[in-house]
Design a protein around this motif. Sequence first.
Motif, PDB file in Angstrom:
ATOM      1  N   TYR A   1       0.848  -1.201   0.000  1.00 22.57           N
ATOM      2  CA  TYR A   1       0.000   0.000   0.000  1.00 22.57           C
ATOM      3  C   TYR A   1       0.881   1.247   0.000  1.00 22.57           C
ATOM      4  O   TYR A   1       0.680   2.173  -0.773  1.00 22.57           O
ATOM      5  N   GLN A   2       1.895   1.240   0.857  1.00 23.91           N
ATOM      6  CA  GLN A   2       2.788   2.401   0.943  1.00 23.91           C
ATOM      7  C   GLN A   2       3.558   2.600  -0.361  1.00 23.91           C
ATOM      8  O   GLN A   2       3.748   3.727  -0.821  1.00 23.91           O
ATOM      9  N   VAL A   3       3.989   1.475  -0.945  1.00 26.90           N
ATOM     10  CA  VAL A   3       4.719   1.560  -2.212  1.00 26.90           C
ATOM     11  C   VAL A   3       3.803   2.098  -3.316  1.00 26.90           C
ATOM     12  O   VAL A   3       4.206   2.903  -4.140  1.00 26.90           O
ATOM     13  N   ALA A   4       2.547   1.661  -3.296  1.00 22.00           N
ATOM     14  CA  ALA A   4       1.630   2.033  -4.373  1.00 22.00           C
ATOM     15  C   ALA A   4       1.183   3.483  -4.280  1.00 22.00           C
ATOM     16  O   ALA A   4       1.038   4.154  -5.300  1.00 22.00           O
TER      17      ALA A   4
ATOM     18  N   ARG B   1       1.503   6.766   0.917  1.00 22.57           N
ATOM     19  CA  ARG B   1       0.992   7.151   2.240  1.00 22.57           C
ATOM     20  C   ARG B   1       1.390   6.093   3.259  1.00 22.57           C
ATOM     21  O   ARG B   1       1.486   4.923   2.926  1.00 22.57           O
ATOM     22  N   ASN B   2       1.592   6.545   4.495  1.00 18.11           N
ATOM     23  CA  ASN B   2       2.011   5.598   5.524  1.00 18.11           C
ATOM     24  C   ASN B   2       0.901   4.621   5.873  1.00 18.11           C
ATOM     25  O   ASN B   2      -0.277   4.943   5.789  1.00 18.11           O
TER      26      ASN B   2
ATOM     27  N   MET C   1      10.693   6.526   4.110  1.00 22.27           N
ATOM     28  CA  MET C   1      11.629   7.443   4.757  1.00 22.27           C
ATOM     29  C   MET C   1      11.723   8.794   4.040  1.00 22.27           C
ATOM     30  O   MET C   1      12.242   9.748   4.598  1.00 22.27           O
ATOM     31  N   LEU C   2      11.277   8.851   2.780  1.00 17.91           N
ATOM     32  CA  LEU C   2      11.343  10.104   2.026  1.00 17.91           C
ATOM     33  C   LEU C   2       9.980  10.399   1.417  1.00 17.91           C
ATOM     34  O   LEU C   2       9.289   9.494   0.955  1.00 17.91           O
ATOM     35  N   ALA C   3       9.593  11.661   1.413  1.00 17.75           N
ATOM     36  CA  ALA C   3       8.311  12.060   0.843  1.00 17.75           C
ATOM     37  C   ALA C   3       8.366  11.939  -0.688  1.00 17.75           C
ATOM     38  O   ALA C   3       9.437  12.044  -1.288  1.00 17.75           O
ATOM     39  N   ASP C   4       7.190  11.750  -1.286  1.00 18.71           N
ATOM     40  CA  ASP C   4       7.123  11.664  -2.749  1.00 18.71           C
ATOM     41  C   ASP C   4       7.743  12.890  -3.407  1.00 18.71           C
ATOM     42  O   ASP C   4       8.378  12.787  -4.453  1.00 18.71           O
ATOM     43  N   ALA C   5       7.537  14.063  -2.788  1.00 21.04           N
ATOM     44  CA  ALA C   5       8.060  15.297  -3.390  1.00 21.04           C
ATOM     45  C   ALA C   5       9.585  15.224  -3.504  1.00 21.04           C
ATOM     46  O   ALA C   5      10.157  15.638  -4.523  1.00 21.04           O
ATOM     47  N   VAL C   6      10.229  14.664  -2.481  1.00 21.38           N
ATOM     48  CA  VAL C   6      11.693  14.547  -2.501  1.00 21.38           C
ATOM     49  C   VAL C   6      12.133  13.560  -3.587  1.00 21.38           C
ATOM     50  O   VAL C   6      13.056  13.827  -4.360  1.00 21.38           O
ATOM     51  N   LEU C   7      11.436  12.412  -3.655  1.00 22.40           N
ATOM     52  CA  LEU C   7      11.801  11.393  -4.647  1.00 22.40           C
ATOM     53  C   LEU C   7      11.542  11.897  -6.068  1.00 22.40           C
ATOM     54  O   LEU C   7      12.369  11.701  -6.964  1.00 22.40           O
ATOM     55  N   ASN C   8      10.410  12.574  -6.261  1.00 25.14           N
ATOM     56  CA  ASN C   8      10.101  13.082  -7.611  1.00 25.14           C
ATOM     57  C   ASN C   8      11.105  14.147  -8.053  1.00 25.14           C
ATOM     58  O   ASN C   8      11.496  14.184  -9.218  1.00 25.14           O
TER      59      ASN C   8
ATOM     60  N   ARG D   1       9.232   2.430  -3.459  1.00 25.10           N
ATOM     61  CA  ARG D   1       8.393   3.588  -3.790  1.00 25.10           C
ATOM     62  C   ARG D   1       9.019   4.389  -4.934  1.00 25.10           C
ATOM     63  O   ARG D   1       8.327   4.836  -5.840  1.00 25.10           O
ATOM     64  N   LEU D   2      10.342   4.538  -4.894  1.00 24.68           N
ATOM     65  CA  LEU D   2      11.049   5.218  -5.980  1.00 24.68           C
ATOM     66  C   LEU D   2      10.815   4.488  -7.297  1.00 24.68           C
ATOM     67  O   LEU D   2      10.571   5.111  -8.333  1.00 24.68           O
TER      68      LEU D   2
END
Lengths: 380, 185
Positions: free
Chosen positions: A142-145, A148-149, B29-36, B62-63
Motif C-alpha cells: 500500500y505504501q509503495v503504491a 501514504r504511511n 523514509m522520504l516524501a514523494d516530493a523529494v523522490l520526484n 516507492r522510488l
Amino acid sequence: MRLPGTRYQEHGWEQVRKLLGLCSLAAFAHTSPGRLLDPSSRLDALSEYVEHTSGALRAAWRSSRAESPGNSYGESVLELALGLLFELQARPADWDAFAAAVDNEHQKIGAFWDQAGGDAILRKKVNDMYAVLRDKVDSDNYQVACGRNCSPNKMYAYRMVDTAYGDIARIFEAWRQHPAQVGAILGRGVDAAAAPIEVRQMKSIGGCKPEWVINWSESRERFTGAAGPLHTKSKRFASLKNSPEKIGAMLREIGDYEELSSNRDCDWQQDGIAAAGWLDDLARVLDEAEPDPGVSPTPGYIDLTGAVRPMAGDSLPVRLAVYLKMLGAHDDSYPVEWLDPATGELPTMQQLAAMDQVSLPTLRKRRDAAIATLLGAQRP
Amino acid sequence: MKENDLKTLDDKLREKLLLSRRVEGDRLMLADAVLNAALDGSRPLSAGERAALADSPLTLRRLRQLSIDRAAAANTWSGSAGMLRAASSGGIDALATDDQHWALHFVPQGAGWQVILKLAADAPFAPQLMREQPMLRVTDGGGAIVLQGRLDADGECETAWPFDTPPAQHFQQSGARFAVEPVRA
C-alpha cells in the motif's frame, strides 16, 4: 476489500490460507517441526520449509483450489500463496515468531506434531503466521503504491471497517426483519411501514456513515450476543471508537478506490515493464546525490557497468542454483549452454547437485549463502 | 555468451534482489516530493536522504513505482490535433491529425454524411486505447463537438455528421482545425 497495492484482502484469501496450511503440513512431513526448537537450526529449517512447501504448492497446481482466482487483479490462489511463501523467506523475524509459538506449545505438551490432533495445532500456528504476514505485505505494498504511511494494524482496521460495512449493508437489506437493529445503527426509531431513507441511499461503502459503524459495533452484543469489534475488551481499536472522522476517512478511501479500480486495469500489470528503466533512474538519482560518506563499494557488488561479476567466487552450479531460485527455471536471457537440452530450462536442483558433486542440502546451503551475500551487497 | 545477455541477466537478478530485500519495521523514509524532485533532476538527494533511501528497501520500492508512473505518463496519449490542409474547392474525403495517428473519414449518406474516426493501428498508444476504451471526442476549431463515443473492435467510431453545412465548408468556417481528445471524467 481493495486498496492501492493490496493483494491479500479479498475473498480469495480464505483459499490462499487453506492452500498454504495444507502444503505446510506436507512440508512438515519432511522437515520435522522439532528442528524449530533449536535456534541455531531455524534458518536452515526455514530454507527447507520453503523448498518443500513450494514443491507441494506447485504439485497442487491444477487443483481447483489452486487455480481459482485469489483477487480481482487476476492473480490465482496459487500465485498468491507462492508470493507469500517467498515473502516469509525474506522476513526471518516472522519465522522466528512462529518457531517461538511452536517451542512454547512444545514446552506445555511435548512433541504435539506426533500426537493425535497435532496437525490441527500446527496448522493453527501456520495460519497465525500467514495472517500476520499478509497484513505486513499488504501494508508495505500500500505504501509503495500510493506513498501514504500504513501499518499492519492499520490494514487490519481497514478490514474491520470494510467488514462492518458489509454487515450493515446486509442488515439494511433485510430492514423489515431487523427494524430494531436498523434503528440502533441509525440512532433513531424506525417505522416498520417504510424503508428508512438511509437504507435506500447507501449504495456503496462510500455512502456509509462512521456513526453507523460505531452504533453497529456498540449494539452488536445486544443483537448477536457477541461484542462488536470496537467494543471488545481488547484495546486494539480503542482510539478508533472515539474518532468517527478517522473511520469516515477509511470508509471513503475504500469506496473511492473500489470505484477507481473497477474502472481500469490495475497497476500490478505494470510489473512486467522493463526492469532496466527504473534501474537506470535509480543509478542516476544515486549518481547525482551528495555522496554518502557511509558507503564504500562492496566486493562482489553487482556493478551496473558489468565490471564486477556477481558470485565470481562461486561454482557454476551454485550460480545456476541462485538464478533458478531468484528468476525461475525459464528466462529468455539464459544462455543456451546453461540449459538442459531435454527441457530447455535450467537443470533442477538435483541435477545441479550432481554436476557440483555435492549433496542436495550442501548445494542448498551454498546457494542460500550466495544469495545472502548478494542481498547484503544490495545497499545501493 | 553475449555481453548484452549477461547485462540483462545481471539487471534482472539485481532488480529481484533489490526488490526482495526486507527490513523489519521499514517505512517510507522520504516524501514523494523529494523522490520526484530527485527523479526529474530538479533537486538531488542530500547525503542524509541518499543514506535513508539506501537503508529503506520500502522507500526504494516507492522510488521504483514513481519511476514507472513517470514512464507510463510519458507514454500516455492526451490528445491529437489536425488542420484542414488545402482549401479544397469541392468536398473532402478524409482528414488526418498532424501526428498521423488519427483519421477522420467522411462518407456521403442520404442527404448528409457519416463521419468516421479511425485510430491508426501503429499508433504507440493504440494497444492501451483499445484495451481501456476511453470515451473520445472530436471537436472543431470553435470547440463544437463533431463526434463523441468509444472505439469499436476495429479501432473506429462513427456517427452521422451533426452539422447542416458539408464537412469541408464547416471546418473552413470554424478555424480550419480539429482535435481528438479523451473525455476526462
